[in-house]
Write a protein that holds these residues in place. Structure first.
Motif, short mmCIF file in Angstrom:
data_model
loop_
_atom_site.label_atom_id
_atom_site.label_comp_id
_atom_site.label_asym_id
_atom_site.label_seq_id
_atom_site.Cartn_x
_atom_site.Cartn_y
_atom_site.Cartn_z
N ILE A 112 0.83 -1.21 0.00
CA ILE A 112 0.00 0.00 0.00
C ILE A 112 0.86 1.25 0.00
N ARG A 113 1.96 1.23 0.76
CA ARG A 113 2.88 2.38 0.76
C ARG A 113 3.42 2.64 -0.64
N ILE A 119 1.84 7.55 -6.93
CA ILE A 119 1.00 8.63 -7.44
C ILE A 119 1.80 9.93 -7.45
N SER A 120 1.70 10.68 -8.51
CA SER A 120 2.50 11.90 -8.65
C SER A 120 2.13 12.93 -7.58
N ILE A 141 -9.16 10.57 -3.74
CA ILE A 141 -8.23 10.90 -4.82
C ILE A 141 -7.10 9.88 -4.98
N ILE A 142 -6.36 9.62 -3.90
CA ILE A 142 -5.11 8.86 -4.01
C ILE A 142 -5.35 7.35 -4.10
N LEU A 143 -6.08 6.78 -3.13
CA LEU A 143 -6.27 5.33 -3.12
C LEU A 143 -6.98 4.80 -4.37
N ILE A 149 -2.27 -0.49 -8.96
CA ILE A 149 -0.90 -0.88 -8.65
C ILE A 149 -0.86 -1.81 -7.45
N ILE A 150 -1.78 -1.61 -6.53
CA ILE A 150 -1.81 -2.36 -5.28
C ILE A 150 -2.35 -3.78 -5.46
N LEU A 151 -3.36 -3.95 -6.30
CA LEU A 151 -4.09 -5.22 -6.36
C LEU A 151 -3.24 -6.45 -6.71
#
Length: 241
Positions: A112-113, A119-120, A141-143, A149-151
């Motif tokens: 997650i980090r 993200i820019s 916005i971010i998550l 990318i996380i999945l």
């Protein structure tokens, strides 16, 4: 090797199939609740790792480094026996859920980090300029942008967690591997080693292979989309020029 083809051994395994089904059920139960705990810890620690507060980042970093750099077996034994000697012993399945959740929570936190940090900075600044607080910025916005990318690596962690349920064997668990061992060494069920362990392997494969395939396809799809996006941007620049 001939034991694999022994009809009597396979018949014995079939006769005690309820033992393997019980072990499979306990393994799935441990894995499901372990994943939920790991996911919750991963989100919490991942957000702490990307926080602007040094103390939160330090706590997350210490947790991740300690957990990732000590064996899961050691952590499970410590949790089980420390509680047992303190007269607060837990059910073995619950011990497994907690140990697996704590262990894989550290890895999910890193996933997650990494997703958040991919993200820019412009997205963070844009969210702040719109008046979003930290929670709102992450949630709206971010998550959502980092989820792609996380999945894939998160699914890989789920697969690893399922396989690591076998570590419950060390504390006499009731998971699939533990009950398979009890079956092959039991006074009335002893023997049939090859069919019993082969069956256990097949059951793990049936659970893990589809998840691994999904993770691999997701990762390949993301890489292809990224290549297509880069290619489209390059073409757009050439046309403008």
């Amino acid at each position: 090797m001939s034991e694999i083809f022994s009809a009597s051994d396979w018949e014995k395994v079939w006769q005690y199939r309820s033992t393997f089904l019980l072990g499979l059920g306990n393994t799935l139960k441990t894995a499901i609740f372990g994943v939920l705990l790991a996911f919750l810890l991963g989100i919490l620690l991942g957000l702490m790792a990307t926080s602007s507060k040094k103390l939160l980042r330090a706590i997350s970093r210490v947790y991740v480094e300690v957990i990732q750099n000590t064996p899961l077996l050691l952590q499970m034994c410590f949790l089980y026996y420390a509680l047992a000697f303190s007269n607060h012993s837990l059910n073995i399945i619950i011990t497994g859920i907690i140990a697996l959740g704590i262990y894989h929570g550290a890895y999910m936190a890193e996933v997650i980090r990494a997703g958040i940090e991919s993200i820019s900075k412009g997205q963070f600044e844009a969210a702040e300029s719109q008046g979003f607080g930290y929670i709102g910025k992450m949630y709206y916005i971010i998550l959502p942008q980092s989820i792609k990318i996380i999945l894939p690596p998160m699914v890989n962690q789920i697969v690893n967690l399922i396989k690591n349920t076998s570590c419950l064997y060390i504390v006499g668990g009731a998971d699939l591997i533990s009950l398979t061992y009890s079956f092959v060494t039991g006074a009335s069920t002893g023997g049939a080693y090859a069919p019993a362990y082969l069956l256990s392997g097949v059951l793990f494969f049936i659970i893990c292979f589809p998840l691994s395939t999904i993770a691999s396809k997701w990762e390949n799809a993301l890489k292809k989309r990224e290549r297509d996006t880069i290619g489209a941007n390059k073409k757009g620049k050439v046309n403008v020029a």
